[in-house]
Design an enzyme around this catalytic site. Structure first.
Site, PDB file in Angstrom:
ATOM      1  N   HIS A 140       6.238  19.563 -39.953  1.00 52.10           N
ATOM      2  CA  HIS A 140       6.756  18.547 -39.282  1.00 52.10           C
ATOM      3  C   HIS A 140       7.504  19.031 -38.276  1.00 52.10           C
ATOM      4  O   HIS A 140       8.069  18.038 -37.319  1.00 52.10           O
ATOM      5  CB  HIS A 140       7.727  17.904 -40.498  1.00 52.10           C
ATOM      6  CG  HIS A 140       7.060  16.924 -41.232  1.00 52.10           C
ATOM      7  ND1 HIS A 140       7.756  16.408 -42.498  1.00 52.10           N
ATOM      8  CD2 HIS A 140       6.105  16.216 -41.085  1.00 52.10           C
ATOM      9  CE1 HIS A 140       6.749  15.770 -43.048  1.00 52.10           C
ATOM     10  NE2 HIS A 140       5.699  15.319 -42.342  1.00 52.10           N
ATOM     11  N   TRP A 146      11.303  15.105 -35.880  1.00 54.68           N
ATOM     12  CA  TRP A 146      12.119  15.867 -36.884  1.00 54.68           C
ATOM     13  C   TRP A 146      12.909  17.063 -35.934  1.00 54.68           C
ATOM     14  O   TRP A 146      13.817  17.622 -36.634  1.00 54.68           O
ATOM     15  CB  TRP A 146      11.214  16.681 -37.643  1.00 54.68           C
ATOM     16  CG  TRP A 146      10.482  15.713 -39.065  1.00 54.68           C
ATOM     17  CD1 TRP A 146      11.080  15.600 -40.239  1.00 54.68           C
ATOM     18  CD2 TRP A 146       9.449  14.778 -38.705  1.00 54.68           C
ATOM     19  NE1 TRP A 146      10.297  14.825 -41.041  1.00 54.68           N
ATOM     20  CE2 TRP A 146       9.384  14.223 -40.165  1.00 54.68           C
ATOM     21  CE3 TRP A 146       8.419  14.540 -37.788  1.00 54.68           C
ATOM     22  CZ2 TRP A 146       8.389  13.378 -40.446  1.00 54.68           C
ATOM     23  CZ3 TRP A 146       7.394  13.666 -38.226  1.00 54.68           C
ATOM     24  CH2 TRP A 146       7.572  12.928 -39.558  1.00 54.68           C
TER      25      TRP A 146
END
Length: 355
Positions: free
Chosen positions: A244, A276
């Site tokens: 991520h 993220w």
């Protein structure tokens, strides 16, 4: 998911040896460019696909291949009985690199490979009923699963590559694209193997519900339920979560994240979504450091992300990766390779080593 790659062949400045290598490569490309395989793609996405296939750069490349092939018409034809031809894999990887450099589609190609493999159920022995990396995600029935929202865009992006290389299975192409995207974003070299056999039709797609949910009532337990079913462990869960570091969550697809942030409002690629990490096209360990510090409201933290620092067993690995990027890269490469092989049937049975 600035052009740095030129497809033009400069015959006035390259050496004779380099020119010959280019000609042989182009001849091989022409022999393998007549795929009859079709993707199951909604009609609304066809116009974008056509624009990719008919681009001047690709047209020039195919034209050069055709011209060279006439000069080498007596060359021996390669016969390969394996699920995927190794020589085509090499050429396809270069085309994937070009795609990444122009479309900035690293995150969605990683997701494509993951979601094809992530349906694996170790408790089911039969293939392809067990799910896994078998190319079934190319069918519309599986693309419509909620967890796969937006992945038709990934299929559109690589369709022209599949059309050029009929000797590569969809299952291998999805995993090749995923691993190449990690490596080109600055991540570790993934120890891949190839030769995955494709499913034969949409009737062989897995049922919906095998992929992880971002916001379950008990995030840590949910992650274990899903990943243990695949035969993976806590280290794999945390290492794979680190991917991520790439990409954004778009609320119109997943229901999570902001419409845009200071990190995503100008792209690259299509603007918007919530990432993220600040540099969401760079593969590093910043996912772990950002979640640990939780210092920036413009960065996304899903319930399943927070769980890796809240669950005692997960936290051991999350702390390790936040402090040591080399350790993260080592474990990530192993876990990614493991994921990419889940449920796959290889031809030859031992697979073909990476190149």
């Amino acid at each position: 998911m600035a052009e740095r790659v030129s497809l033009a062949l400069n015959t006035t400045t390259t050496t004779m040896a380099s020119s010959l290598r280019t000609q042989v490569s182009a001849s091989r490309l022409l022999r393998f460019s007549s795929s009859g395989s079709k993707l199951s793609i909604p009609s609304s996405s066809l116009s974008f696909t056509r624009s990719l296939v008919s681009s001047p750069l690709l047209s020039q490349k195919r034209c050069q291949a055709a011209l060279v092939n006439r000069s080498f018409s007596s060359a021996a034809t390669t016969h390969c009985t394996a699920a995927t031809d190794p020589e085509q894999l090499k050429s396809a990887r270069e085309d994937i690199k070009e795609l990444l450099n122009t479309k900035f589609c690293h995150p969605i190609l990683v997701r494509l490979g993951w979601h094809d493999a992530g349906t694996y159920n170790k408790n089911i022995s039969g293939w392809p009923q067990r799910g896994g990396a078998n190319g079934s995600l190319r069918y519309e029935i599986e693309l419509k699963h909620a967890a796969n929202a937006g992945l038709v865009n990934a299929l559109n992006l690589i369709k022209h590559i599949k059309d050029m290389y009929s000797g590569i299975s969809y299952a291998d192409l999805f995993q090749l694209a995923s691993a190449t995207a990690i490596e080109e974003a600055g991540g570790p070299k993934i120890p891949m193997k190839y030769g995955r056999v494709d499913t034969s039709g949409p009737h062989e797609c897995p049922e919906e519900g095998r992929l992880p949910d971002a916001g379950p009532p008990s995030p840590a337990n949910h992650l274990r339920e899903v990943f243990y079913r695949m035969g993976l462990d806590d280290k794999d869960i945390v290492a794979l979560s680190g991917a991520h570091t790439l990409g954004r969550s778009r609320p119109e697809r997943s229901g999570w994240g902001k419409p845009e942030t200071k990190y995503t409002k100008e792209g690259p690629g299509a603007p918007g979504g919530q990432s993220w990490t600040p540099e969401w096209l760079k593969f590093d360990n910043s996912y772990f450091t950002e979640i640990k510090e939780k210092r920036d409201e413009d960065l996304l933290v899903l319930p399943t992300d927070a769980a890796i620092f809240e669950d005692p067993s997960f936290k051991v690995y999350a702390e390790k990766y936040a402090a040591d990027q080399d350790a993260f890269f080592k474990d990530y490469a192993e876990s990614h390779a493991k994921l990419s092989n889940l449920g796959a049937k290889f031809n030859p049975p031992e697979g073909t080593c990476d190149f």
